[in-house]
Design an enzyme around this catalytic site. Structure first.
Site, PDB file in Angstrom:
ATOM      1  N   HIS A  31      37.290  41.580  37.504  1.00  0.00           N
ATOM      2  CA  HIS A  31      37.492  43.028  37.605  1.00  0.00           C
ATOM      3  C   HIS A  31      36.202  43.774  37.222  1.00  0.00           C
ATOM      4  O   HIS A  31      35.750  44.673  37.934  1.00  0.00           O
ATOM      5  CB  HIS A  31      38.653  43.429  36.681  1.00  0.00           C
ATOM      6  N   GLU A  32      35.602  43.376  36.094  1.00  0.00           N
ATOM      7  CA  GLU A  32      34.387  44.067  35.623  1.00  0.00           C
ATOM      8  C   GLU A  32      33.222  43.868  36.585  1.00  0.00           C
ATOM      9  O   GLU A  32      32.455  44.807  36.839  1.00  0.00           O
ATOM     10  CB  GLU A  32      34.003  43.576  34.220  1.00  0.00           C
ATOM     11  N   HIS A  54      33.414  46.353  39.414  1.00  0.00           N
ATOM     12  CA  HIS A  54      32.827  47.689  39.192  1.00  0.00           C
ATOM     13  C   HIS A  54      31.348  47.686  39.575  1.00  0.00           C
ATOM     14  O   HIS A  54      30.840  48.641  40.147  1.00  0.00           O
ATOM     15  CB  HIS A  54      32.953  48.087  37.715  1.00  0.00           C
ATOM     16  N   GLU A  83      39.436  51.913  39.583  1.00  0.00           N
ATOM     17  CA  GLU A  83      40.066  50.806  38.863  1.00  0.00           C
ATOM     18  C   GLU A  83      40.937  49.970  39.796  1.00  0.00           C
ATOM     19  O   GLU A  83      40.998  48.740  39.665  1.00  0.00           O
ATOM     20  CB  GLU A  83      40.893  51.328  37.677  1.00  0.00           C
ATOM     21  N   ASP A 126      40.414  46.033  40.489  1.00  0.00           N
ATOM     22  CA  ASP A 126      41.505  45.057  40.372  1.00  0.00           C
ATOM     23  C   ASP A 126      41.558  44.167  41.616  1.00  0.00           C
ATOM     24  O   ASP A 126      41.680  42.944  41.520  1.00  0.00           O
ATOM     25  CB  ASP A 126      42.853  45.776  40.203  1.00  0.00           C
TER      26      ASP A 126
HETATM   27 ZN    ZN Z   1      37.836  48.737  35.048  1.00  0.00          ZN
END
Ligand code: ZN
Length: 440
Positions: free
Chosen positions: A296-297, A300, A376, A380
């Site tokens: 997930h990170e 970004h 977000e 995901d």
């Molecule tokens: Zn996040």
């Protein structure tokens, strides 16, 4: 209001903050007995999960003890009220500062000693930061110290917490004074167009803070060390390499000294990337969960969310500055004289500017939240595709319910959530799993 009244109010606020600090340890003992943990799942439990995403999500949600749900709902819903209270306290603090003319008195005194405008302005701006912080101290201490302990989310005793708080404050004071001084220079020189340049400067400032944050600011609060466990590190680096993230190491930091919250980030701007995860993630989650969270990170980073953020906020800030410029001019015509504000470039008007800006930010809360929440959702999706850890993703999101209400209404999510609701994130993971079904 007299100056004497101002100091009386300031003293009262400090005393109130001290009382709240004094009461905090008592409440912590009370609440830690009530904390309900989520029972860990076994491989057999996971193997027996239904393929249908809704049914599998329900199975995950059923593992939340009622007491845990009640606690996180109360914590998160209380946060809605705190946003309103914070807004009202900010407006009230501005009003007290303006009507007591405390900054006017300081300005007049400074001008007797020196005509160096930049220095006088900087002192006035710093004084505003200090005085408004004193006026909001009770709320700050309640929200960031007492309440976190009340809900069993914080680990820090008052001494270390206060030292972090002071450090944060000192940084905000120095950096904020420099930045606001610059805004006032622009307001004086570019009388008509300062609102556009204000937004441009704000975006440049945010980018600058993102650039120096990981290297120069974060290490002031926590210790960062290279992650030594190769079993954890290699799969993360493999995901980074596979997606072209320029990182050759993973770092861990000791967030457990502050709280139990699991967290990680891949920060960096202009070609740098720092992959970092906290020790709570290492201690409290399994390898599949770590991979899902780090996926997930990394998302970004790969999806350029930093740049999307700067661009979107730039546009929202131009609108915000336009609102502030118009309403400030109107307010100055009406009350400028009474509050001793000479013109728009007089820092004595800073409490009024801050109040107007907070009105804009408060009204726009759902827009800011929805902007972040959309990113977000993307992260995901990226995270689950990269890590392929559907159950790890669901398990991590189940743990995040300790500080985020698990199953809000859509309207609640729209207004208050800067991340998707945990139940929706678990559903997303189970939907992915159903589409990649392998017989257990
Ligand atoms: Zn996040």
């Amino acid at each position: 209001m007299q100056k004497k009244t101002f100091w009386l109010i300031a003293l009262l606020m400090l005393a109130l903050a001290a009382i709240i600090v004094y009461m905090a340890p008592l409440s912590q003992n009370e609440i830690s007995r009530k904390v309900a943990e989520i029972a860990p799942a076994t491989d057999a439990w996971r193997a027996a999960l239904p393929r249908d995403p809704a049914a599998a999500t329900a199975a995950y949600m059923a593992r939340l003890p009622a007491a845990a749900t009640a606690r996180s709902d109360a914590y998160f819903e209380g946060g809605y009220w705190l946003q309103l209270i914070g807004f009202v306290v900010g407006i009230a603090a501005s009003w007290v500062l303006l009507s007591s003319r405390i900054l006017v008195a300081l300005r007049d005194k400074l001008e007797q000693h020196s005509q160096r405008r930049w220095l006088n302005n900087a002192i006035l701006i710093a004084a505003f930061t200090l005085l408004s912080s004193i006026l909001s101290a009770p709320l700050d201490v309640y929200q960031r110290y007492f309440r976190e302990h009340l809900y069993g989310l914080a680990n820090q005793s008052f001494g270390p917490w206060f030292s972090d708080f002071l450090l944060n404050f000192a940084l905000a004071m120095v950096v904020g004074t420099l930045f606001i001084s610059l805004i006032f220079v622009v307001m004086r020189r570019l009388v008509q167009t300062w609102w556009i340049w204000g937004a441009v400067l704000s975006v440049a400032f945010m980018a600058f803070m993102m650039l120096i944050g990981p290297t120069y600011i974060d290490p002031l609060f926590n210790t960062y060390t290279a992650l030594s466990d190769e079993k954890v590190k290699q799969p993360i680096l493999s995901m980074a390499r596979a997606n072209g993230v320029p990182a050759d190491n993973v770092y861990q930091f000791d967030a457990s000294k502050q709280s139990n919250r699991i967290s990680a980030n891949v920060s960096g701007i202009f070609g740098s990337a720092a992959v970092r995860l906290n020790d709570n993630l290492l201690k409290r989650t399994s390898q599949p969960e770590i991979e899902a969270v780090m996926g997930h990170e990394l998302g970004h980073y790969v999806l350029n969310h930093v740049y999307h953020f700067l661009l979107t906020f730039g546009v929202l800030l131009v609108v915000g500055f336009a609102f502030v410029k118009t309403s400030y001019a109107w307010a100055l015509r009406r009350w400028g004289q009474r509050w001793g504000i000479r013109d728009q470039a007089d820092p004595v008007g800073l409490p009024l500017l801050a109040a107007l800006f907070s009105v804009y930010l408060f009204v726009m809360t759902p827009v800011f939240n929805t902007t972040i929440r959309s990113s977000e959702v993307e992260a995901d999706a990226f995270g689950i595709n990269t890590s392929q850890q559907a159950d790890g993703m669901a398990e991590a999101h189940l743990k995040l319910t300790e500080y985020r209400k698990a199953n809000p209404s859509d309207i609640e999510e729209f207004f208050f959530y800067d991340h998707p609701a945990p139940k929706k994130r678990i559903y997303m993971a189970m939907r992915w799993k159903a589409e990649h079904w392998q017989a257990p």
